[in-house]
Design an enzyme around this catalytic site. Structure first.
Site, PDB file in Angstrom:
ATOM      1  N   ASP A  84     -51.015 -18.162 -15.393  1.00 40.03           N
ATOM      2  CA  ASP A  84     -50.425 -17.391 -14.335  1.00 40.03           C
ATOM      3  C   ASP A  84     -51.160 -17.270 -13.109  1.00 40.03           C
ATOM      4  O   ASP A  84     -52.286 -17.307 -13.281  1.00 40.03           O
ATOM      5  CB  ASP A  84     -49.633 -16.040 -14.751  1.00 40.03           C
ATOM      6  CG  ASP A  84     -48.928 -15.265 -13.899  1.00 40.03           C
ATOM      7  OD1 ASP A  84     -48.049 -15.972 -13.009  1.00 40.03           O
ATOM      8  OD2 ASP A  84     -48.679 -13.885 -14.250  1.00 40.03           O
ATOM      9  N   GLY A  85     -50.464 -17.053 -11.996  1.00 38.39           N
ATOM     10  CA  GLY A  85     -51.328 -16.931 -10.645  1.00 38.39           C
ATOM     11  C   GLY A  85     -51.417 -17.987  -9.804  1.00 38.39           C
ATOM     12  O   GLY A  85     -51.967 -17.739  -8.762  1.00 38.39           O
ATOM     13  N   ASN A  86     -50.762 -19.117  -9.904  1.00 37.80           N
ATOM     14  CA  ASN A  86     -50.551 -20.268  -8.912  1.00 37.80           C
ATOM     15  C   ASN A  86     -50.187 -19.653  -7.409  1.00 37.80           C
ATOM     16  O   ASN A  86     -50.721 -20.074  -6.523  1.00 37.80           O
ATOM     17  CB  ASN A  86     -49.755 -21.257  -9.258  1.00 37.80           C
ATOM     18  CG  ASN A  86     -50.073 -21.831 -10.577  1.00 37.80           C
ATOM     19  OD1 ASN A  86     -51.249 -21.868 -11.055  1.00 37.80           O
ATOM     20  ND2 ASN A  86     -49.032 -22.596 -11.212  1.00 37.80           N
ATOM     21  N   GLY A  87     -49.096 -18.784  -7.366  1.00 40.54           N
ATOM     22  CA  GLY A  87     -48.578 -18.318  -6.109  1.00 40.54           C
ATOM     23  C   GLY A  87     -49.797 -17.566  -5.259  1.00 40.54           C
ATOM     24  O   GLY A  87     -49.872 -17.617  -4.243  1.00 40.54           O
ATOM     25  N   ARG A  88     -50.362 -16.626  -6.120  1.00 39.39           N
ATOM     26  CA  ARG A  88     -51.221 -15.706  -5.416  1.00 39.39           C
ATOM     27  C   ARG A  88     -52.556 -16.524  -5.075  1.00 39.39           C
ATOM     28  O   ARG A  88     -52.971 -16.125  -3.940  1.00 39.39           O
ATOM     29  CB  ARG A  88     -51.547 -14.610  -6.352  1.00 39.39           C
ATOM     30  CG  ARG A  88     -50.621 -13.500  -6.597  1.00 39.39           C
ATOM     31  CD  ARG A  88     -50.736 -12.660  -7.742  1.00 39.39           C
ATOM     32  NE  ARG A  88     -50.202 -13.357  -8.878  1.00 39.39           N
ATOM     33  CZ  ARG A  88     -50.540 -12.871 -10.120  1.00 39.39           C
ATOM     34  NH1 ARG A  88     -51.429 -11.879 -10.089  1.00 39.39           N
ATOM     35  NH2 ARG A  88     -49.933 -13.386 -11.128  1.00 39.39           N
ATOM     36  N   TRP A  89     -52.725 -17.446  -5.809  1.00 45.61           N
ATOM     37  CA  TRP A  89     -53.920 -18.529  -5.356  1.00 45.61           C
ATOM     38  C   TRP A  89     -53.630 -19.220  -4.164  1.00 45.61           C
ATOM     39  O   TRP A  89     -54.641 -19.296  -3.156  1.00 45.61           O
ATOM     40  CB  TRP A  89     -54.249 -19.334  -6.389  1.00 45.61           C
ATOM     41  CG  TRP A  89     -55.142 -20.423  -6.074  1.00 45.61           C
ATOM     42  CD1 TRP A  89     -56.639 -19.960  -6.393  1.00 45.61           C
ATOM     43  CD2 TRP A  89     -55.143 -21.475  -5.434  1.00 45.61           C
ATOM     44  NE1 TRP A  89     -57.405 -21.300  -5.781  1.00 45.61           N
ATOM     45  CE2 TRP A  89     -56.648 -22.109  -5.292  1.00 45.61           C
ATOM     46  CE3 TRP A  89     -54.426 -22.360  -4.991  1.00 45.61           C
ATOM     47  CZ2 TRP A  89     -56.812 -23.544  -4.740  1.00 45.61           C
ATOM     48  CZ3 TRP A  89     -54.479 -23.687  -4.204  1.00 45.61           C
ATOM     49  CH2 TRP A  89     -55.941 -24.062  -4.144  1.00 45.61           C
ATOM     50  N   SER A 100     -40.824 -20.695 -17.464  1.00 47.65           N
ATOM     51  CA  SER A 100     -39.941 -19.957 -18.326  1.00 47.65           C
ATOM     52  C   SER A 100     -38.523 -19.748 -18.110  1.00 47.65           C
ATOM     53  O   SER A 100     -38.194 -20.137 -16.946  1.00 47.65           O
ATOM     54  CB  SER A 100     -40.384 -18.392 -18.372  1.00 47.65           C
ATOM     55  OG  SER A 100     -40.109 -17.589 -17.010  1.00 47.65           O
ATOM     56  N   ASN A 147     -37.649 -17.995 -14.960  1.00 47.00           N
ATOM     57  CA  ASN A 147     -38.531 -18.729 -13.799  1.00 47.00           C
ATOM     58  C   ASN A 147     -37.106 -19.549 -13.033  1.00 47.00           C
ATOM     59  O   ASN A 147     -37.275 -19.695 -11.781  1.00 47.00           O
ATOM     60  CB  ASN A 147     -39.376 -19.799 -14.187  1.00 47.00           C
ATOM     61  CG  ASN A 147     -40.769 -19.113 -14.384  1.00 47.00           C
ATOM     62  OD1 ASN A 147     -41.372 -19.534 -15.163  1.00 47.00           O
ATOM     63  ND2 ASN A 147     -40.848 -17.878 -13.809  1.00 47.00           N
ATOM     64  N   SER A 190     -44.175 -11.869 -20.984  1.00 50.48           N
ATOM     65  CA  SER A 190     -43.306 -12.609 -20.387  1.00 50.48           C
ATOM     66  C   SER A 190     -42.401 -13.433 -20.973  1.00 50.48           C
ATOM     67  O   SER A 190     -41.871 -14.735 -20.693  1.00 50.48           O
ATOM     68  CB  SER A 190     -43.888 -13.297 -19.213  1.00 50.48           C
ATOM     69  OG  SER A 190     -44.291 -12.266 -18.377  1.00 50.48           O
ATOM     70  N   GLU A 235     -54.629 -13.180 -31.304  1.00 48.06           N
ATOM     71  CA  GLU A 235     -55.622 -12.285 -30.474  1.00 48.06           C
ATOM     72  C   GLU A 235     -55.054 -12.630 -29.113  1.00 48.06           C
ATOM     73  O   GLU A 235     -54.820 -13.850 -28.680  1.00 48.06           O
ATOM     74  CB  GLU A 235     -56.961 -12.702 -30.705  1.00 48.06           C
ATOM     75  CG  GLU A 235     -57.488 -12.664 -32.206  1.00 48.06           C
ATOM     76  CD  GLU A 235     -57.457 -11.137 -32.643  1.00 48.06           C
ATOM     77  OE1 GLU A 235     -57.719 -10.426 -31.936  1.00 48.06           O
ATOM     78  OE2 GLU A 235     -57.245 -11.054 -33.815  1.00 48.06           O
TER      79      GLU A 235
END
Ligand code: IPE
Ligand code: IPE
Ligand code: MG
Length: 246
Positions: free
Chosen positions: A17-22, A62, A65, A193, A204
């Site tokens: 996760d985080g491609n868009g924010r990057w 997902s 998505n 998610s 874990e």
């Protein structure tokens, strides 16, 4: 990674996760973030195989998505087709077996074909299994398993009383693979998610702030160090485990 192999997680699952924010942080379009995400995925697959991890499962798209803007969904589908075309040779040469999980009948036909070809081509490989979850949802997975079991019961192939955890596990998408020992989620969100709901029972969980395009072998190693430091009790007490010498 210099950990003795017996302490390593056999199966690592990652919510990338985080491609868009990057992309936003770099003044780029979201699509550029997804492309950068592919580079991270490639490096992590290599590092995982190198480290002796047996199964790596990557959450790429997902069931939820599909609700993203059509442009983003379409460009992701095109990216998956392109990446498969480009990467399968290298994966095959590295002894990696590919397996896809998810509602593949919802995907573009060309992508379904590439996926089936890649699975057939790499079926005999045994160095590491790479599972890619596309159009995947944990609830979808439980439902498809239950539906197939119901069909078997209706056909008289299975008695309701025979249905137990082992039977359900055999109908889940990860059938035949050990459950994830370690789940990593990048991008600073603390949730599952709708990923592998049945299989994550005793994983874990390592959350990290790193956005997926910045996640690499070093961050994987850090997550594995976190895993090695955990005592997995599976419901027992710490004292019991000391007696068993686990
Ligand atoms: C994960 O990155 C990739 C997919 C879900 C396809 P995101 O696209 O969710 O990136 P953020 O969360 O918006 O930063
Ligand atoms: C989870 O990321 C799905 C994938 C990484 C493929 P999302 O970005 O879609 O998750 P939410 O919407 O923030 O929960
Ligand atoms: Mg996200």
């Amino acid at each position: 990674m210099d950990k003795p192999k017996e302490h390593l997680p056999k199966h690592v699952a990652i919510i990338m996760d985080g491609n868009g924010r990057w992309a936003s942080a770099h003044g780029k379009a979201r699509h550029a973030g997804h492309r950068a995400g592919v580079r991270s995925a490639r490096a992590v697959v290599e590092a995982a195989a190198e480290a002796g991890i047996e199964v790596l499962t990557l959450f790429a798209f997902s069931s939820e998505n599909w609700s993203r803007p059509t442009d983003e969904v379409n460009s992701l589908m095109r990216l998956f087709v392109e990446v498969l075309q480009r990467e399968v040779d290298a994966l095959h040469d590295n002894g990696i077996q590919l397996r896809f999980i998810g509602a593949r009948d919802q995907l573009p036909t060309i992508l379904q074909k590439r996926m089936a070809d890649a699975e057939a081509r790499t079926a005999g490989n045994s160095r590491m299994t790479l599972v890619v979850a596309i159009a995947y949802g944990g609830r979808w997975d439980v439902l498809q398993a239950v539906r197939r079991i119901a069909q078997k019961i209706e056909a008289g192939e299975l008695q309701p009383a025979e249905l137990d955890e082992a039977v359900l596990s055999r109908h889940m998408s990860l059938a035949g693979l050990p459950p994830p020992d370690l789940l990593i989620r990048t991008g600073g969100e603390y949730r599952v998610s709708n990923f592998l709901l049945w299989d994550l029972t005793y994983s874990e969980i390592h959350f990290c702030e790193t956005l997926w395009p910045e996640f690499g072998p070093e961050q994987l190693e850090e997550a594995v160090r976190f895993f090695v430091s955990r005592q997995r009790r599976f419901g027992r007490t710490a004292a019991q485990l000391e007696v068993i010498g686990d």
